[in-house]
Enzyme design. Structure first.
Site, PDB file in Angstrom:
ATOM      1  N   LEU A   1       0.797  -1.226   0.000  1.00  7.90           N
ATOM      2  CA  LEU A   1       0.000   0.000   0.000  1.00  7.90           C
ATOM      3  C   LEU A   1       0.830   1.277   0.000  1.00  7.90           C
ATOM      4  O   LEU A   1       0.304   2.368   0.226  1.00  7.90           O
ATOM      5  CB  LEU A   1      -0.974  -0.020   1.181  1.00  7.90           C
ATOM      6  CG  LEU A   1      -1.955  -1.207   1.164  1.00  7.90           C
ATOM      7  CD1 LEU A   1      -2.817  -1.212   2.410  1.00  7.90           C
ATOM      8  CD2 LEU A   1      -2.804  -1.208  -0.094  1.00  7.90           C
TER       9      LEU A   1
ATOM     10  N   HIS B   1       2.889   4.355  -1.681  1.00  6.51           N
ATOM     11  CA  HIS B   1       2.832   5.133  -2.912  1.00  6.51           C
ATOM     12  C   HIS B   1       4.199   5.133  -3.586  1.00  6.51           C
ATOM     13  O   HIS B   1       5.220   5.208  -2.896  1.00  6.51           O
ATOM     14  CB  HIS B   1       2.456   6.584  -2.596  1.00  6.51           C
ATOM     15  CG  HIS B   1       1.077   6.752  -2.075  1.00  6.51           C
ATOM     16  ND1 HIS B   1       0.759   6.568  -0.748  1.00  6.51           N
ATOM     17  CD2 HIS B   1      -0.075   7.068  -2.704  1.00  6.51           C
ATOM     18  CE1 HIS B   1      -0.531   6.784  -0.583  1.00  6.51           C
ATOM     19  NE2 HIS B   1      -1.071   7.084  -1.752  1.00  6.51           N
TER      20      HIS B   1
ATOM     21  N   MET C   1       8.616   4.403   5.371  1.00 10.38           N
ATOM     22  CA  MET C   1       8.736   3.037   4.853  1.00 10.38           C
ATOM     23  C   MET C   1       9.951   2.896   3.945  1.00 10.38           C
ATOM     24  O   MET C   1      10.615   1.860   3.946  1.00 10.38           O
ATOM     25  CB  MET C   1       7.461   2.607   4.116  1.00 10.38           C
ATOM     26  CG  MET C   1       6.256   2.483   5.035  1.00 10.38           C
ATOM     27  SD  MET C   1       6.535   1.424   6.477  1.00 10.38           S
ATOM     28  CE  MET C   1       6.956  -0.122   5.712  1.00 10.38           C
ATOM     29  N   GLU C   2      10.267   3.949   3.206  1.00  7.30           N
ATOM     30  CA  GLU C   2      11.446   3.911   2.338  1.00  7.30           C
ATOM     31  C   GLU C   2      12.721   3.836   3.174  1.00  7.30           C
ATOM     32  O   GLU C   2      13.642   3.082   2.838  1.00  7.30           O
ATOM     33  CB  GLU C   2      11.455   5.133   1.415  1.00  7.30           C
ATOM     34  CG  GLU C   2      10.431   5.066   0.300  1.00  7.30           C
ATOM     35  CD  GLU C   2       8.981   5.264   0.721  1.00  7.30           C
ATOM     36  OE1 GLU C   2       8.085   4.999  -0.102  1.00  7.30           O
ATOM     37  OE2 GLU C   2       8.718   5.698   1.871  1.00  7.30           O
TER      38      GLU C   2
ATOM     39  N   ASP D   1      24.433 -11.250   3.590  1.00  8.47           N
ATOM     40  CA  ASP D   1      24.721 -12.035   2.389  1.00  8.47           C
ATOM     41  C   ASP D   1      26.192 -11.989   2.008  1.00  8.47           C
ATOM     42  O   ASP D   1      26.772 -13.004   1.619  1.00  8.47           O
ATOM     43  CB  ASP D   1      23.867 -11.544   1.223  1.00  8.47           C
ATOM     44  CG  ASP D   1      24.158 -12.319  -0.050  1.00  8.47           C
ATOM     45  OD1 ASP D   1      24.010 -13.567  -0.027  1.00  8.47           O
ATOM     46  OD2 ASP D   1      24.543 -11.703  -1.061  1.00  8.47           O
TER      47      ASP D   1
END
Length: 163
Positions: free
Chosen positions: A77, A79, A115-116, A130
């Site tokens: 959700l 943008h 969120m970014e 990793d």
């Protein structure tokens, strides 16, 4: 927005993308952090540039930047945003021992970039894992959290221990 109200849930309980079309575009910024805890020998490998896969810190930095730019493809959700800045810092910390990573993300837009920033720091931490997992599979990714955000209607917010 009232405190505690879930903005991505409509009156019927269905998930929805928040409509930001009536919001003013403002300068917004968010900072998130995370740590990768590892054995001292693994941290030494990273510091000395002896990891078999190459430049751990440089690769983690690029991965974090790429992740911030693609957050809307990963989090259903969110943008899509035209980010104006993504900065990833990766500092060795002997006290952990390990790496302390931060992501700063900026945008001139109608919605925030929390969120970014969180996605950027998460992927940067995963990339560190990793890159050196062959040397230390017992590493731990910890403490991923938002440190601060500013801009928009709610203004400045800082984590309590960052105030």
């Amino acid at each position: 927005m009232s405190e505690g109200r879930l903005t991505h849930i409509d009156a019927t309980g269905a998930a929805n993308m928040v409509d930001v079309s009536d919001k003013a575009a403002t300068s917004r910024m968010a900072v998130a952090e995370g740590v990768v805890v590892m054995r001292p020998e693994t941290l030494r490998l990273i510091r000395e540039g002896d990891a078999k896969k190459g430049d751990v810190i440089g690769t983690a930095r690029l991965a974090g930047i790429m992740a911030a730019k693609r957050t809307h493809e990963l989090i259903p959700l969110c943008h899509p945003l035209l980010l104006t800045k993504v900065k990833i810092a990766c500092e060795p910390d002997d006290a952990l021992p390990g790496l302390r990573l931060t992501a700063e993300v900026r945008v001139q837009g109608q919605t925030g970039v929390e969120m970014e920033a969180l996605t950027a720091v998460s992927v940067a931490c995963l990339t560190v894992y990793d890159m050196v997992k062959a040397a230390d599979r017992g590493m731990r990714i910890e403490g991923i959290r938002l440190l601060s955000k500013e801009g928009g209607k709610s203004g400045l917010w800082r984590a309590e221990d960052e105030a």
